[in-house]
Design an enzyme around this catalytic site. Structure first.
Site, mmCIF file in Angstrom:
data_model
loop_
_atom_site.group_PDB
_atom_site.id
_atom_site.type_symbol
_atom_site.label_atom_id
_atom_site.label_comp_id
_atom_site.label_asym_id
_atom_site.label_seq_id
_atom_site.Cartn_x
_atom_site.Cartn_y
_atom_site.Cartn_z
ATOM 1 N N TRP A 12 0.830 -1.217 0.000
ATOM 2 C CA TRP A 12 0.000 0.000 0.000
ATOM 3 C C TRP A 12 0.851 1.248 0.000
ATOM 4 O O TRP A 12 0.557 2.208 -0.705
ATOM 5 C CB TRP A 12 -0.979 -0.018 1.176
ATOM 6 C CG TRP A 12 -1.889 -1.204 1.123
ATOM 7 C CD1 TRP A 12 -1.989 -2.203 2.049
ATOM 8 C CD2 TRP A 12 -2.792 -1.562 0.052
ATOM 9 N NE1 TRP A 12 -2.901 -3.144 1.621
ATOM 10 C CE2 TRP A 12 -3.404 -2.782 0.423
ATOM 11 C CE3 TRP A 12 -3.144 -0.971 -1.156
ATOM 12 C CZ2 TRP A 12 -4.344 -3.424 -0.393
ATOM 13 C CZ3 TRP A 12 -4.082 -1.606 -1.967
ATOM 14 C CH2 TRP A 12 -4.669 -2.807 -1.587
ATOM 15 N N ASP A 67 -1.712 6.753 6.440
ATOM 16 C CA ASP A 67 -2.722 5.777 6.034
ATOM 17 C C ASP A 67 -2.924 4.817 7.213
ATOM 18 O O ASP A 67 -2.047 4.019 7.518
ATOM 19 C CB ASP A 67 -2.205 5.019 4.792
ATOM 20 C CG ASP A 67 -3.147 3.903 4.345
ATOM 21 O OD1 ASP A 67 -4.181 3.667 5.006
ATOM 22 O OD2 ASP A 67 -2.839 3.266 3.308
ATOM 23 N N LYS A 88 -11.666 -2.332 6.973
ATOM 24 C CA LYS A 88 -10.800 -3.139 7.805
ATOM 25 C C LYS A 88 -11.267 -3.091 9.261
ATOM 26 O O LYS A 88 -11.473 -4.113 9.872
ATOM 27 C CB LYS A 88 -9.343 -2.666 7.717
ATOM 28 C CG LYS A 88 -8.836 -2.484 6.282
ATOM 29 C CD LYS A 88 -8.371 -3.748 5.632
ATOM 30 C CE LYS A 88 -8.182 -3.674 4.124
ATOM 31 N NZ LYS A 88 -7.312 -2.644 3.608
HETATM 32 C C1 PLP Z 1 -6.724 -2.175 2.222
HETATM 33 C C2 PLP Z 1 -5.764 -1.071 2.311
HETATM 34 C C3 PLP Z 1 -5.697 -0.058 1.328
HETATM 35 C C4 PLP Z 1 -6.562 -0.077 0.108
HETATM 36 O O1 PLP Z 1 -7.882 0.203 0.435
HETATM 37 P P1 PLP Z 1 -9.020 0.320 -0.679
HETATM 38 O O2 PLP Z 1 -10.150 0.837 0.132
HETATM 39 O O3 PLP Z 1 -9.230 -1.050 -1.223
HETATM 40 O O4 PLP Z 1 -8.579 1.268 -1.716
HETATM 41 C C5 PLP Z 1 -4.793 0.971 1.521
HETATM 42 N N1 PLP Z 1 -3.979 1.003 2.587
HETATM 43 C C6 PLP Z 1 -4.002 0.051 3.550
HETATM 44 C C7 PLP Z 1 -3.084 0.145 4.710
HETATM 45 C C8 PLP Z 1 -4.893 -1.014 3.434
HETATM 46 O O5 PLP Z 1 -4.928 -1.966 4.380
#
Ligand code: PLP
Length: 356
Positions: A102, A169, A193
């Protein structure tokens, strides 16, 4: 039906209270006699949902009035573009740390908009640790990090005191423990998540960062527009924000301190078994082990498929590692109860006896 223990990395387990409230609202939302998925997002009943979800985020994270909170679409992935579009100002570069897939995607997107300075990377060891030995330059537009690396199972427990705007993030560990949110200039998280279903992304931005934003940004990708319109510039993800609101109510009822105690107990239980059981080995350096995503492999790779099958028979679901790393991954998000982790540990012990 027997209980299925959900170790999925995302979309992932949610509190039962949020699922029950969703079932009810699909029949009759807030006494309107209409289903949640057929009401106007501008009805007063729905506006109350967005308002409560927004204020719960501020309350749980102790954010003061210098922050804005919005719910956007496009996943955390669209933030990889929106951040440089809005904040990578001409003539500046942006600093990133590469801690996995990511973070790597965030870097790739930022490069489309300007110069990127990758301060550190753990790619040399297949992202099994968090780099710590680097300095954030003073002249960059912002510094971006990923608090929890969902695919590799590493987590940052300390954040640097950044001399430039700090952007993180937190898709896979937000609300899993107390942290000083006021240290950040921007936090974002895809909901699926630890906060809700897929379809919405939480974005928290400090007003002082917004003041520095680029002015020529397409409307739908412009943070200011979404903030000025209270997450309602266009039709928001009505259902997803509703489920987030209920999940946030549940998080608040537990509190982040107690949430951390729960999450630590679950992670400690599983890592202890991985370290004890000769059939298994953890893939991450101990000090950077994530409490949310526990990555491990079987010492004998040929036992991997049989073990997954063994788990499936016991209703232990979602344990296959990400396709880019293989092995196993148990995601222990907030809503997962410790009895699910105990069921996995018991399966590991029984599998050990079978293969002695
Ligand atoms: C799952 C995830 C993403 C991507 O998320 P989407 O909503 O599918 O775009 C980005 N960063 C992290 C840390 C993730 O776990």
């Amino acid at each position: 039906m027997n209980k299925v223990h959900n170790f999925s990395a995302g979309p992932a387990i949610l509190p039962q209270s949020a699922i029950d409230a969703s079932i009810q609202a699909l029949q009759n939302f807030s006494g309107t006699g209409l289903s949640l998925i057929e009401v106007s997002h501008r009805s007063k009943e729905y506006e109350a949902v967005v308002a409560e979800a927004t204020s719960l985020v501020k309350e749980i994270l102790n954010l003061n009035d210098t922050y804005e909170v919005v719910f956007l679409q496009g996943g955390a992935s669209l933030q990889f573009d929106m951040i440089p579009m809005n904040f990578l100002t001409p003539g500046k570069s942006a600093a990133y740390v590469n801690t996995g897939v990511w973070a790597g995607r965030a870097i790739k997107e930022a490069k489309m908009f300007g110069e990127v300075n990758v301060l550190a990377s753990s790619e040399d060891k297949n992202f099994n640790y968090i780099p710590k030995d680097y300095q954030i330059p003073l002249d960059v537009a912002y510094y971006h990090c990923t608090s929890n690396n969902t695919i590799y199972g590493t987590e940052m427990f300390d954040f640097p005191n950044s001399p430039v705007p700090l952007i993180c993030d937190m898709s896979s560990d937000i609300f899993s423990r107390p942290f000083d949110a006021n240290k950040f200039d921007m936090i974002y998280a895809g909901a699926q998540k630890n906060m809700g279903p897929a379809g919405t992304t939480l974005v928290i931005i400090k007003k002082s960062l917004l003041e520095k934003a680029n002015t020529k940004v397409p409307t739908m990708l412009n943070y200011k527009i979404h903030i000025e319109n209270g997450s309602m510039y266009n039709t928001p993800s009505v259902f997803a924000i509703f489920v987030c609101m209920h999940t946030l109510r549940w998080i608040k009822s537990i509190g982040l301190e107690a949430m951390e105690v729960r999450n630590k107990a679950k992670a400690d239980l599983l890592y202890a078994e991985i370290d004890r059981n000769p059939l298994f080995v953890g893939t991450v350096v101990p000090e950077d082990r994530s409490r949310m995503n526990v990555n491990f492999v079987l010492t004998n790779k040929e036992l991997e498929e049989p073990f997954l099958k063994f788990c499936k028979e016991r209703n232990l679901s979602g344990l296959k590692g990400h396709r880019s790393v293989g092995g196993l991954r148990a995601s222990l998000y907030n809503a997962l109860e410790i009895d699910s982790v105990q069921a996995l540990v018991t399966a590991m012990q029984d599998f050990e006896k079978l293969n002695a």
